[in-house]
Motif scaffolding. Structure first.
Motif, PDB file in Angstrom:
ATOM      1  N   THR A 158     128.321 137.603 130.335  1.00 17.77           N
ATOM      2  CA  THR A 158     127.663 137.091 129.130  1.00 17.77           C
ATOM      3  C   THR A 158     126.549 136.112 129.517  1.00 17.77           C
ATOM      4  N   GLU A 159     125.635 135.880 128.593  1.00 25.20           N
ATOM      5  CA  GLU A 159     124.543 134.924 128.828  1.00 25.20           C
ATOM      6  C   GLU A 159     125.101 133.529 129.122  1.00 25.20           C
ATOM      7  N   ALA A 160     126.133 133.122 128.362  1.00 20.40           N
ATOM      8  CA  ALA A 160     126.746 131.799 128.570  1.00 20.40           C
ATOM      9  C   ALA A 160     127.415 131.731 129.945  1.00 20.40           C
ATOM     10  N   GLY A 161     128.075 132.816 130.341  1.00 22.25           N
ATOM     11  CA  GLY A 161     128.713 132.866 131.654  1.00 22.25           C
ATOM     12  C   GLY A 161     127.695 132.808 132.777  1.00 22.25           C
ATOM     13  N   LEU A 162     126.604 133.536 132.605  1.00 24.37           N
ATOM     14  CA  LEU A 162     125.532 133.541 133.596  1.00 24.37           C
ATOM     15  C   LEU A 162     124.901 132.159 133.703  1.00 24.37           C
ATOM     16  N   ARG A 163     124.650 131.529 132.551  1.00 26.03           N
ATOM     17  CA  ARG A 163     124.074 130.178 132.537  1.00 26.03           C
ATOM     18  C   ARG A 163     124.986 129.201 133.286  1.00 26.03           C
ATOM     19  N   ALA A 164     126.278 129.264 133.017  1.00 25.94           N
ATOM     20  CA  ALA A 164     127.227 128.365 133.682  1.00 25.94           C
ATOM     21  C   ALA A 164     127.256 128.611 135.189  1.00 25.94           C
ATOM     22  N   LYS A 165     127.258 129.888 135.579  1.00 23.35           N
ATOM     23  CA  LYS A 165     127.295 130.243 137.003  1.00 23.35           C
ATOM     24  C   LYS A 165     126.049 129.736 137.721  1.00 23.35           C
ATOM     25  N   LEU A 166     124.863 129.977 137.142  1.00 22.30           N
ATOM     26  CA  LEU A 166     123.633 129.544 137.796  1.00 22.30           C
ATOM     27  C   LEU A 166     123.488 128.030 137.796  1.00 22.30           C
ATOM     28  N   ALA A 167     123.880 127.373 136.711  1.00 21.01           N
ATOM     29  CA  ALA A 167     123.810 125.905 136.653  1.00 21.01           C
ATOM     30  C   ALA A 167     124.716 125.281 137.708  1.00 21.01           C
ATOM     31  N   GLU A 168     125.900 125.860 137.888  1.00 23.92           N
ATOM     32  CA  GLU A 168     126.836 125.362 138.900  1.00 23.92           C
ATOM     33  C   GLU A 168     126.278 125.590 140.303  1.00 23.92           C
ATOM     34  N   HIS A 169     125.758 126.783 140.540  1.00 20.09           N
ATOM     35  CA  HIS A 169     125.216 127.098 141.867  1.00 20.09           C
ATOM     36  C   HIS A 169     123.986 126.253 142.178  1.00 20.09           C
ATOM     37  N   LEU A 170     123.243 125.864 141.163  1.00 22.17           N
ATOM     38  CA  LEU A 170     122.042 125.057 141.350  1.00 22.17           C
ATOM     39  C   LEU A 170     122.372 123.705 141.970  1.00 22.17           C
ATOM     40  N   LYS A 171     123.583 123.215 141.751  1.00 21.55           N
ATOM     41  CA  LYS A 171     123.987 121.904 142.263  1.00 21.55           C
ATOM     42  C   LYS A 171     124.696 121.993 143.616  1.00 21.55           C
ATOM     43  N   GLU A 172     125.032 123.195 144.069  1.00 18.79           N
ATOM     44  CA  GLU A 172     125.846 123.354 145.272  1.00 18.79           C
ATOM     45  C   GLU A 172     125.093 123.102 146.582  1.00 18.79           C
ATOM     46  N   PRO A 173     123.944 123.724 146.829  1.00 21.54           N
ATOM     47  CA  PRO A 173     123.275 123.471 148.114  1.00 21.54           C
ATOM     48  C   PRO A 173     122.803 122.021 148.216  1.00 21.54           C
ATOM     49  N   PRO A 174     122.982 121.375 149.363  1.00 21.67           N
ATOM     50  CA  PRO A 174     122.549 119.982 149.516  1.00 21.67           C
ATOM     51  C   PRO A 174     121.063 119.766 149.203  1.00 21.67           C
ATOM     52  N   PHE A 175     120.198 120.727 149.552  1.00 27.89           N
ATOM     53  CA  PHE A 175     118.779 120.568 149.269  1.00 27.89           C
ATOM     54  C   PHE A 175     118.519 120.575 147.766  1.00 27.89           C
ATOM     55  N   HIS A 176     119.180 121.455 147.032  1.00 31.37           N
ATOM     56  CA  HIS A 176     119.043 121.490 145.565  1.00 31.37           C
ATOM     57  C   HIS A 176     119.558 120.180 144.974  1.00 31.37           C
ATOM     58  N   GLU A 177     120.662 119.688 145.519  1.00 32.28           N
ATOM     59  CA  GLU A 177     121.224 118.423 145.044  1.00 32.28           C
ATOM     60  C   GLU A 177     120.213 117.290 145.273  1.00 32.28           C
ATOM     61  N   PHE A 178     119.558 117.286 146.429  1.00 33.01           N
ATOM     62  CA  PHE A 178     118.547 116.273 146.737  1.00 33.01           C
ATOM     63  C   PHE A 178     117.386 116.346 145.746  1.00 33.01           C
ATOM     64  N   LEU A 179     116.965 117.567 145.402  1.00 34.22           N
ATOM     65  CA  LEU A 179     115.869 117.733 144.444  1.00 34.22           C
ATOM     66  C   LEU A 179     116.296 117.374 143.022  1.00 34.22           C
ATOM     67  N   ASP A 180     117.608 117.348 142.769  1.00 31.04           N
ATOM     68  CA  ASP A 180     118.183 117.014 141.460  1.00 31.04           C
ATOM     69  C   ASP A 180     117.706 117.967 140.370  1.00 31.04           C
ATOM     70  N   LEU A 181     117.741 119.268 140.683  1.00 33.39           N
ATOM     71  CA  LEU A 181     117.270 120.293 139.761  1.00 33.39           C
ATOM     72  C   LEU A 181     118.221 120.482 138.592  1.00 33.39           C
ATOM     73  N   GLU A 182     117.633 120.816 137.448  1.00 33.60           N
ATOM     74  CA  GLU A 182     118.401 121.058 136.220  1.00 33.60           C
ATOM     75  C   GLU A 182     117.945 122.380 135.613  1.00 33.60           C
ATOM     76  N   LEU A 183     118.917 123.205 135.234  1.00 39.95           N
ATOM     77  CA  LEU A 183     118.615 124.447 134.532  1.00 39.95           C
ATOM     78  C   LEU A 183     118.349 124.109 133.072  1.00 39.95           C
ATOM     79  N   VAL A 184     117.113 124.316 132.618  1.00 40.60           N
ATOM     80  CA  VAL A 184     116.697 123.967 131.268  1.00 40.60           C
ATOM     81  C   VAL A 184     116.813 125.159 130.330  1.00 40.60           C
ATOM     82  N   ASP A 185     116.397 126.325 130.812  1.00 47.17           N
ATOM     83  CA  ASP A 185     116.395 127.508 129.961  1.00 47.17           C
ATOM     84  C   ASP A 185     116.646 128.738 130.811  1.00 47.17           C
ATOM     85  N   LEU A 186     117.241 129.741 130.184  1.00 48.32           N
ATOM     86  CA  LEU A 186     117.587 130.977 130.872  1.00 48.32           C
ATOM     87  C   LEU A 186     117.626 132.111 129.863  1.00 48.32           C
TER      88      LEU A 186
END
Length: 139
Positions: A2-30
């Protein structure tokens, strides 16, 4: 998925890599069906190209473009993919502002996907554009 499931999966993965965490990225829209993603990256002192200027280093902008492109394709394929090639055109300095990267899948084939990415500052001014070429083999 589902779109909600995909959003949750990508938002979670966005925070996992240390480099992404350093950049402090946020999923705004999908929009998985359309293959579009918008990511937000806040301004940080560590992103400055110089201690005397609040301009964001081009390498940080290029990284944002690459990650946004990957996530747009991941929204269509269900997972992240490796970058083959990346082109970035810097249009104006990005200064003392959070950045929004909006990525749109142009084509995704059996082996290669193409994504166009636009980066704007908080006032909506376009600061850079990019095009990413990615393998469509999940991994």
């Amino acid at each position: 998925m589902t779109e909600a499931g995909l959003r949750a999966k990508l938002a979670e993965h966005l925070k996992e890599p240390p480099f992404h965490e350093f950049l402090d990225l946020e999923l705004v829209d999908l929009d998985g069906e359309a293959g579009t993603v918008t990511l937000r990256m806040p301004f940080r002192r560590e992103f400055q190209r110089s201690s005397k200027h609040k301009q964001i280093h081009g390498g940080v902008i290029a990284a944002l473009i690459d990650i946004a492109g990957d996530y747009a394709l991941a929204s269509k394929l269900g997972g992240g993919v490796p970058t083959i090639d990346l082109r970035v055109d810097y249009l104006r300095p990005a200064e003392d502002s959070a950045l929004l990267a909006t990525a749109r899948v142009v084509r995704h084939g059996r082996t290669v996907g193409i994504v166009d990415i636009e980066v704007s500052d908080e006032s909506g001014r376009l600061v850079a554009v990019g095009r990413g070429c990615y393998s469509t083999k999940l991994g």
